[in-house]
Design a protein around this motif. Sequence first.
Motif, short mmCIF file in Angstrom:
data_model
loop_
_atom_site.label_atom_id
_atom_site.label_comp_id
_atom_site.label_asym_id
_atom_site.label_seq_id
_atom_site.Cartn_x
_atom_site.Cartn_y
_atom_site.Cartn_z
N LEU A 142 0.83 -1.20 0.00
CA LEU A 142 0.00 0.00 0.00
C LEU A 142 0.87 1.25 0.00
O LEU A 142 1.67 1.45 0.92
N SER A 143 0.73 2.06 -1.04
CA SER A 143 1.42 3.35 -1.11
C SER A 143 0.39 4.45 -0.90
O SER A 143 -0.54 4.59 -1.70
N ILE A 144 0.55 5.21 0.17
CA ILE A 144 -0.36 6.31 0.45
C ILE A 144 0.33 7.61 0.02
O ILE A 144 1.40 7.96 0.53
N CYS A 145 -0.28 8.28 -0.94
CA CYS A 145 0.35 9.45 -1.56
C CYS A 145 -0.29 10.72 -1.01
O CYS A 145 -1.51 10.90 -1.10
N THR A 146 0.53 11.58 -0.46
CA THR A 146 0.02 12.80 0.18
C THR A 146 0.61 14.04 -0.48
O THR A 146 1.76 14.06 -0.90
N GLY A 147 -0.24 15.07 -0.57
CA GLY A 147 0.20 16.36 -1.07
C GLY A 147 0.48 17.31 0.07
O GLY A 147 0.47 16.93 1.25
N ALA A 148 0.73 18.57 -0.26
CA ALA A 148 1.03 19.57 0.75
C ALA A 148 -0.16 19.71 1.70
O ALA A 148 -1.30 19.86 1.28
N GLY A 149 0.14 19.63 2.99
CA GLY A 149 -0.91 19.81 4.00
C GLY A 149 -1.74 18.58 4.27
O GLY A 149 -2.63 18.62 5.12
N GLU A 150 -1.48 17.48 3.56
CA GLU A 150 -2.24 16.25 3.78
C GLU A 150 -1.50 15.36 4.77
O GLU A 150 -0.28 15.17 4.68
N ASP A 151 -2.24 14.79 5.69
CA ASP A 151 -1.67 13.85 6.65
C ASP A 151 -2.01 12.42 6.24
O ASP A 151 -3.09 12.16 5.69
N VAL A 152 -1.09 11.51 6.53
CA VAL A 152 -1.39 10.10 6.28
C VAL A 152 -2.40 9.63 7.33
O VAL A 152 -2.46 10.18 8.43
N PRO A 153 -3.18 8.64 7.01
CA PRO A 153 -4.11 8.09 8.01
C PRO A 153 -3.33 7.55 9.22
O PRO A 153 -2.17 7.16 9.09
N PRO A 154 -3.95 7.52 10.38
CA PRO A 154 -3.26 6.97 11.55
C PRO A 154 -2.92 5.50 11.36
O PRO A 154 -3.63 4.77 10.63
N LEU A 155 -1.85 5.06 12.00
CA LEU A 155 -1.41 3.68 11.85
C LEU A 155 -2.49 2.70 12.29
O LEU A 155 -2.56 1.58 11.76
N SER A 156 -3.32 3.10 13.23
CA SER A 156 -4.40 2.21 13.67
C SER A 156 -5.38 1.92 12.55
O SER A 156 -6.01 0.85 12.52
N ASP A 157 -5.53 2.86 11.61
CA ASP A 157 -6.41 2.63 10.45
C ASP A 157 -5.70 1.83 9.35
O ASP A 157 -6.35 1.14 8.57
N ILE A 158 -4.37 1.95 9.29
CA ILE A 158 -3.61 1.23 8.26
C ILE A 158 -3.40 -0.22 8.64
O ILE A 158 -3.47 -1.12 7.79
N GLU A 159 -3.16 -0.47 9.91
CA GLU A 159 -2.92 -1.84 10.38
C GLU A 159 -4.10 -2.74 10.02
O GLU A 159 -5.26 -2.38 10.23
N GLY A 160 -3.80 -3.88 9.45
CA GLY A 160 -4.85 -4.81 9.07
C GLY A 160 -5.33 -4.64 7.64
O GLY A 160 -6.14 -5.43 7.17
N THR A 161 -4.83 -3.61 6.96
CA THR A 161 -5.23 -3.40 5.56
C THR A 161 -4.16 -3.84 4.58
O THR A 161 -4.44 -3.92 3.38
N CYS A 162 -2.95 -4.11 5.06
CA CYS A 162 -1.85 -4.38 4.13
C CYS A 162 -0.74 -5.15 4.81
O CYS A 162 -0.70 -5.28 6.04
N THR A 163 0.17 -5.67 3.98
CA THR A 163 1.37 -6.32 4.48
C THR A 163 2.44 -5.28 4.79
O THR A 163 3.18 -5.40 5.77
N GLU A 164 2.49 -4.26 3.94
CA GLU A 164 3.44 -3.16 4.14
C GLU A 164 2.86 -1.90 3.53
O GLU A 164 2.18 -1.96 2.50
N ALA A 165 3.12 -0.76 4.19
CA ALA A 165 2.64 0.52 3.67
C ALA A 165 3.79 1.52 3.64
O ALA A 165 4.65 1.54 4.53
N ARG A 166 3.81 2.34 2.58
CA ARG A 166 4.79 3.41 2.46
C ARG A 166 4.09 4.72 2.13
O ARG A 166 2.95 4.71 1.67
N ASN A 167 4.79 5.81 2.38
CA ASN A 167 4.21 7.14 2.14
C ASN A 167 4.99 7.86 1.05
O ASN A 167 6.16 8.18 1.22
N ARG A 168 4.35 8.09 -0.08
CA ARG A 168 4.92 8.93 -1.14
C ARG A 168 4.46 10.35 -0.86
O ARG A 168 3.25 10.64 -0.84
N GLU A 169 5.37 11.25 -0.67
CA GLU A 169 5.04 12.61 -0.27
C GLU A 169 4.80 13.52 -1.47
O GLU A 169 5.17 14.69 -1.46
N ILE A 170 4.21 12.97 -2.50
CA ILE A 170 3.85 13.70 -3.72
C ILE A 170 2.52 13.12 -4.20
O ILE A 170 2.34 11.90 -4.19
N PRO A 171 1.58 13.95 -4.63
CA PRO A 171 0.32 13.41 -5.17
C PRO A 171 0.59 12.48 -6.35
O PRO A 171 1.56 12.64 -7.09
#
Length: 358
Positions: free
Chosen positions: A163-192
């Motif tokens: 799971l790659s969660i892509c965030t733009g300026a001013g966007e926060d990634v979802p809390p880890l409690s919401d990510i846990e259980g949805t994927c094997t691994e998650a990363r954050n791309r800091e560009i839309p």
Amino acid sequence: MDDSELTDVLEDAGLSPYQAEAYVALLGLGTASATDIADSCDVPDPRIYDVLRDLETKGYIETFQQDSLTARARNPDVVLEDLRSRSSKYLNAAETIEERWNQPEISDHEVSIVKRFETVVSRARELIEAAENQIQVGVDPEQFYAVREELIAAHDRGVNIKLSICTGAGEDVPPLSDIEGTCTEARNREIPAPFFVLVDRTWTCFAPHHDSVNEYGVLVKDRTHTYVFHWFFLTCLWEIWDTLYTERTPETPTTYVDLRHAVRDIEPLLNEDAIIEAVVVGYDTETKESVELTGRVTGIDYTGSNIGRTDPVPLAQLAGRISATLVTDDGTYEVGGWGAVIEEVEATEITITNVEYE
């Protein structure tokens, strides 16, 4: 709505032109003789009696005899129910036409362009629900929640999910409690980034970033095309970005769904003469039948192995042909990655079960 428009609508609802004109005229007159109705519309005098009898049969009016044949409009409940029923059918037909135009049936080896982003998300959710082995996902925080329930269900079935969660300026990634259980691994791309879902190496759902000038989506069912999208995911959405969450622990057997990633970890161990035990799940490249092999990884080979070595090996060096040698009790197998043709097995999952040193 004037008389002409009302007459046209009644004709669309099934009345003849003369019937529609006579009925509209009678609505204005209230109660009137057949002659007066004919004088108020374009129905010829000789036809008015047949027209009124037909309207009575349809339930629009009732007739009675005074000095001459007289008619009045009936309570419009029956008429209104009929019109509303027709209106509902027209609306349903319009919605069905729009839905089918935006979401055509996908057949084997097809690339479809759709007009609405919602169609892409809807199809992605269906494919995630049906996933069996692996899913790659690129979404912004809002899109993450749109597919979150389906990801949880797939994860519970044992599907490997990156799971790659892509965030733009001013966007926060979802809390880890919401990510846990949805994927094997998650990363954050800091560009839309575009909306992206790739399922079981076969299906791809893709739509441009929501700020794109044009709104459209691409639905692909073809292993060759999805391989191109797979490399887009690896290079743009995954490889260089920081890990947010992972299920991997030192005690957990390491599972890979891409031989290229497995090789990056296995090569240094082989260089140190490690004994690497593994389970390979995949397909026989000749018969296309499913296979599961247990054995020892004794070697690896890839096209870029003679390029200047670094640790870890850059992904670009692994872009060509790649294989691993697996020695089992039944014999030795050459295991390839996605799209393997020369090797005996195309691996869809490689699990390192044990590493020991002689």
